[in-house]
Motif scaffolding. Structure first.
Motif, PDB file in Angstrom:
ATOM      1  N   PHE A 203     -74.424 -12.686 126.846  1.00 14.51           N
ATOM      2  CA  PHE A 203     -75.455 -12.212 127.397  1.00 14.51           C
ATOM      3  C   PHE A 203     -76.004 -10.677 127.577  1.00 14.51           C
ATOM      4  O   PHE A 203     -77.043 -10.199 127.463  1.00 14.51           O
ATOM      5  CB  PHE A 203     -75.365 -12.719 129.129  1.00 14.51           C
ATOM      6  N   SER A 204     -74.758  -9.888 127.662  1.00 13.99           N
ATOM      7  CA  SER A 204     -74.944  -8.342 127.845  1.00 13.99           C
ATOM      8  C   SER A 204     -75.427  -7.819 126.465  1.00 13.99           C
ATOM      9  O   SER A 204     -76.175  -6.796 126.400  1.00 13.99           O
ATOM     10  CB  SER A 204     -73.819  -7.637 128.022  1.00 13.99           C
ATOM     11  N   LEU A 205     -75.200  -8.656 125.200  1.00 15.49           N
ATOM     12  CA  LEU A 205     -75.719  -8.017 124.000  1.00 15.49           C
ATOM     13  C   LEU A 205     -77.180  -8.299 123.972  1.00 15.49           C
ATOM     14  O   LEU A 205     -77.874  -7.520 122.849  1.00 15.49           O
ATOM     15  CB  LEU A 205     -75.220  -8.723 122.886  1.00 15.49           C
ATOM     16  N   PHE A 206     -77.754  -9.244 124.620  1.00 15.65           N
ATOM     17  CA  PHE A 206     -79.307  -9.272 124.860  1.00 15.65           C
ATOM     18  C   PHE A 206     -79.943  -8.011 125.205  1.00 15.65           C
ATOM     19  O   PHE A 206     -80.899  -7.762 124.977  1.00 15.65           O
ATOM     20  CB  PHE A 206     -79.695 -10.316 125.378  1.00 15.65           C
ATOM     21  N   ASN A 207     -79.210  -7.356 126.072  1.00 14.71           N
ATOM     22  CA  ASN A 207     -79.678  -6.233 126.937  1.00 14.71           C
ATOM     23  C   ASN A 207     -78.956  -5.105 126.665  1.00 14.71           C
ATOM     24  O   ASN A 207     -78.099  -4.827 125.627  1.00 14.71           O
ATOM     25  CB  ASN A 207     -79.394  -6.641 128.372  1.00 14.71           C
ATOM     26  N   SER A 208     -78.922  -4.141 127.479  1.00 10.78           N
ATOM     27  CA  SER A 208     -78.256  -2.609 127.319  1.00 10.78           C
ATOM     28  C   SER A 208     -77.935  -2.296 128.627  1.00 10.78           C
ATOM     29  O   SER A 208     -78.342  -1.561 129.343  1.00 10.78           O
ATOM     30  CB  SER A 208     -79.495  -1.647 126.681  1.00 10.78           C
ATOM     31  N   PRO A 209     -76.555  -2.511 128.739  1.00 12.79           N
ATOM     32  CA  PRO A 209     -76.178  -2.394 130.234  1.00 12.79           C
ATOM     33  C   PRO A 209     -75.873  -0.844 130.078  1.00 12.79           C
ATOM     34  O   PRO A 209     -75.469  -0.158 129.219  1.00 12.79           O
ATOM     35  CB  PRO A 209     -74.487  -3.175 130.106  1.00 12.79           C
ATOM     36  N   GLN A 210     -75.860  -0.135 131.461  1.00 17.66           N
ATOM     37  CA  GLN A 210     -75.614   1.100 131.688  1.00 17.66           C
ATOM     38  C   GLN A 210     -74.106   1.352 131.762  1.00 17.66           C
ATOM     39  O   GLN A 210     -73.455   2.463 131.349  1.00 17.66           O
ATOM     40  CB  GLN A 210     -76.172   1.529 132.950  1.00 17.66           C
ATOM     41  N   SER A 211     -73.318   0.200 132.040  1.00 18.96           N
ATOM     42  CA  SER A 211     -71.736   0.565 132.318  1.00 18.96           C
ATOM     43  C   SER A 211     -71.090  -0.856 132.214  1.00 18.96           C
ATOM     44  O   SER A 211     -71.582  -1.820 132.097  1.00 18.96           O
ATOM     45  CB  SER A 211     -71.583   1.022 133.831  1.00 18.96           C
ATOM     46  N   ILE A 212     -69.840  -0.743 132.122  1.00 24.88           N
ATOM     47  CA  ILE A 212     -69.073  -1.967 132.163  1.00 24.88           C
ATOM     48  C   ILE A 212     -67.826  -1.675 133.126  1.00 24.88           C
ATOM     49  O   ILE A 212     -67.447  -0.468 133.282  1.00 24.88           O
ATOM     50  CB  ILE A 212     -68.063  -2.040 130.670  1.00 24.88           C
ATOM     51  N   GLY A 213     -67.736  -2.434 133.983  1.00 23.93           N
ATOM     52  CA  GLY A 213     -66.939  -2.405 135.149  1.00 23.93           C
ATOM     53  C   GLY A 213     -66.057  -3.665 134.970  1.00 23.93           C
ATOM     54  O   GLY A 213     -66.107  -4.627 134.894  1.00 23.93           O
ATOM     55  N   GLY A 214     -64.455  -2.963 135.734  1.00 22.35           N
ATOM     56  CA  GLY A 214     -63.672  -4.251 135.614  1.00 22.35           C
ATOM     57  C   GLY A 214     -62.460  -3.595 136.537  1.00 22.35           C
ATOM     58  O   GLY A 214     -62.473  -2.399 136.751  1.00 22.35           O
ATOM     59  N   ASN A 215     -61.798  -4.574 137.113  1.00 16.48           N
ATOM     60  CA  ASN A 215     -60.720  -4.132 138.399  1.00 16.48           C
ATOM     61  C   ASN A 215     -59.930  -3.103 137.826  1.00 16.48           C
ATOM     62  O   ASN A 215     -59.596  -2.028 138.553  1.00 16.48           O
ATOM     63  CB  ASN A 215     -60.113  -5.255 138.937  1.00 16.48           C
ATOM     64  N   PHE A 216     -59.265  -3.499 136.468  1.00 22.05           N
ATOM     65  CA  PHE A 216     -58.281  -2.651 135.944  1.00 22.05           C
ATOM     66  C   PHE A 216     -58.515  -2.121 134.632  1.00 22.05           C
ATOM     67  O   PHE A 216     -59.135  -2.987 133.851  1.00 22.05           O
ATOM     68  CB  PHE A 216     -56.842  -3.341 136.088  1.00 22.05           C
TER      69      PHE A 216
END
Length: 556
Positions: A203-216
């Motif tokens: 889904f994210s490859l369809f768009n252009s996320p500003q960031s990637i977030g994960g707990n660790f």
């Protein structure tokens, strides 16, 4: 959506501005928080037992209420879980946060709507700091890719939902989080870990996320590996607007997700060109407008963050908040900053200096009294109904933001490795491995230091797994350097090594060894996105059943 995000950024910066003003009056803010809580909770069962209504000042609070671990609160939590009211909190408990259990037994923490709202304002404050940091780079706050899971909550006998903190927060803030994502909220719902990560990437490859977030950081690295490993599959799905049939997806969820997709042949062709020219897909290649990544900092995170330039180049990192299932403890003020500002509006905090760690009734310091460079155990009193609660984490004070300390998590109390009472911490181990990776020009997939069996004192077993395409040319020099560097940064190891601890032993593990250990932990019930991998362990069976390619024993 842009208008909504602009409004959110504006509100967040107002919250951040108010917070900054309060950092100039740390003692007054903390004192006001404490007595507002004591007044609200004085008629609860525990509040009556502690005589909260009679407490007139902080000194009396500290004298009247002991420092207690979770075990003292467990009987009360069990009664709450069974449906009893007004035990620890006057407000109804709407959720029980379950700690991950990665570094100890799982605990349940009562969450009320009031408590959740307070933590929400801390999150909003962190977004305010983030928005300001982005504006300095000429950018605006925009949606990103988040790595998490929505698992179905379990119910206690009293009908209260309980589960991991992350999914609980997502469920309680569905509307809010839907507007912070470039991907469908449904991408959090697959039960299979690979399917969930794959769908989020698709889904994210369809768009252009500003960031990637994960707990660790380890979680983000796993996403990077999936993007690299399944690049061709993702591009194919992107081109057709369909989801790979081999992916383990619940049938109804697959139908719902595919209904939200559409073919994107132009975008697929562009990614295929990148894959052909670069030989792989990485976040910085797939999303050239990526502005930052958001993940935990400090502690064992530092080891994994060393691999981020490979996937993110010079993109900065942001810590957001330092939070546990028990509450929020720090708010990060800027990019690439390890120190978080003590979250003075989420709890009343006390600090136990290191010379008091062995005392049953330790003397504590308030926030304004701690010293930079010193290590402290932290106590929290907050709206969970716990008072002077020792969370078991050790923090270093890096400095001050106005009158409020800047904290960085170093290691968990009890998370020590001792052959002869030298007390090696995860922070020591991580520091050594960071130095050795640079010295020997290698990258490690992971490592864990354990102790040998049938020896007293035991020797250190340095178990490492090399990242793919890396080879350790001089293994004996590596273990010799490990010994020397640990002596330099850890005085007690140096002393004990000279008189009692045998020379360490290096074990180069076969590829995939540490993934097998992570799978073992997940099978024990530890949520995959809350997994904190230990880099030291006194458990002699921690590496059991795994094979090593080479073993090198350092000669005394």
């Amino acid at each position: 959506m842009p208008n909504l995000l602009s409004a959110l950024a504006f509100i967040a910066e107002q919250a951040q501005s108010n917070f900054v003003n309060k950092t100039q009056h740390s003692f007054e803010v903390q004192e006001k928080f404490l007595f507002k809580l004591l007044r609200a909770y004085q008629r609860t069962e525990l509040g009556c037992q502690y005589g909260l209504k009679h407490i007139k000042n902080i000194e009396q609070f500290q004298k009247q209420i002991p420092v207690l671990p979770y075990s003292a609160y467990k009987p009360y939590v069990e009664r709450i879980a069974a449906g009893e009211q007004n035990i620890l909190t006057p407000d109804p408990v709407i959720y029980l946060n379950r700690t991950s259990g990665s570094t100890g037994k799982q605990k349940l923490i009562p969450i009320t709507r009031r408590f959740q709202n307070i933590l929400g304002w801390a999150n909003l404050t962190s977004i305010g700091f983030l928005s300001q940091a982005l504006r300095k780079q000429g950018k605006q706050f925009a949606p990103g890719l988040a790595i998490n899971a929505i698992t179905k909550p379990e119910l206690t006998s009293g009908g209260i939902q309980y589960g991991s903190a992350g999914p609980g927060v997502l469920r309680m803030g569905t509307f809010f989080y839907k507007h912070l994502l470039v991907h469908s909220y449904d991408t959090f719902k697959p039960q299979d870990t690979l399917a969930r990560s794959y769908i989020g990437l698709l889904f994210s490859l369809f768009n252009s996320p500003q960031s990637i977030g994960g707990n660790f950081p380890m979680v983000i690295l796993q996403i990077c590996n999936i993007l690299e490993q399944y690049g061709e599959n993702l591009i194919s799905d992107l081109e057709t607007g369909r989801i790979a049939p081999w992916l383990k997806l619940e049938p109804e969820l697959r139908v719902r997700l595919e209904a939200q997709l559409s073919p994107a042949p132009i975008r697929a062709a562009k990614l295929q060109e990148i894959l052909r020219s670069e030989g792989r897909l990485t976040p910085i290649l797939a999303w050239p407008n990526l502005a930052f990544y958001a993940t935990a900092r400090g502690g064992t995170s530092d080891f994994y963050l060393e691999r981020f330039p490979e996937y993110f180049g010079n993109i900065p990192g942001f810590g957001m908040v330092f939070a546990t299932a028990e509450g929020t403890f720090g708010i990060y003020p800027d990019f690439n900053t390890d120190g978080s500002i003590l979250a003075i509006e989420t709890g009343f905090f006390e600090f136990i200096p290191s010379d008091q760690w062995g005392e049953e009734h330790p003397k504590t310091l308030l926030a304004q009294d701690v010293k930079p460079g010193e290590y402290y155990r932290i106590l929290v009193t907050n709206y969970s109904g716990f008072y002077r609660y020792d969370i078991g984490d050790i923090f270093e004070v890096l400095g001050f933001y106005e009158q409020v300390p800047l904290l960085v998590f170093r290691y968990r109390r009890g998370g020590l490795l001792s052959s002869a009472m030298e007390k090696t911490t995860e922070y020591h181990a991580t520091q050594v491995m960071q130095i050795l990776q640079q010295k020997f020009n290698i990258l490690l997939e992971d490592f864990c230091i354990t102790l040998s069996e049938n020896e007293f004192p035991a020797r250190y077993l340095v178990n490492i797994e090399l990242a793919s395409d890396y080879h350790l040319q001089y293994p004996y020099a590596f273990i010799e350097s490990f010994d020397n560097v640990l002596k330099e940064i850890h005085t007690y190891y140096d002393v004990k090594r000279k008189i009692s601890i045998p020379p360490p032993c290096l074990r180069i593990m076969k590829s995939g060894s540490f993934d097998k250990i992570r799978q073992r932990q997940i099978k024990k019930g530890i949520p995959v996105y809350q997994l904190k991998f230990p880099h030291i362990s006194e458990d002699r069976d921690f590496m059991a059943g795994l094979e090593f390619e080479k073993e090198i024993q350092l000669i005394a």
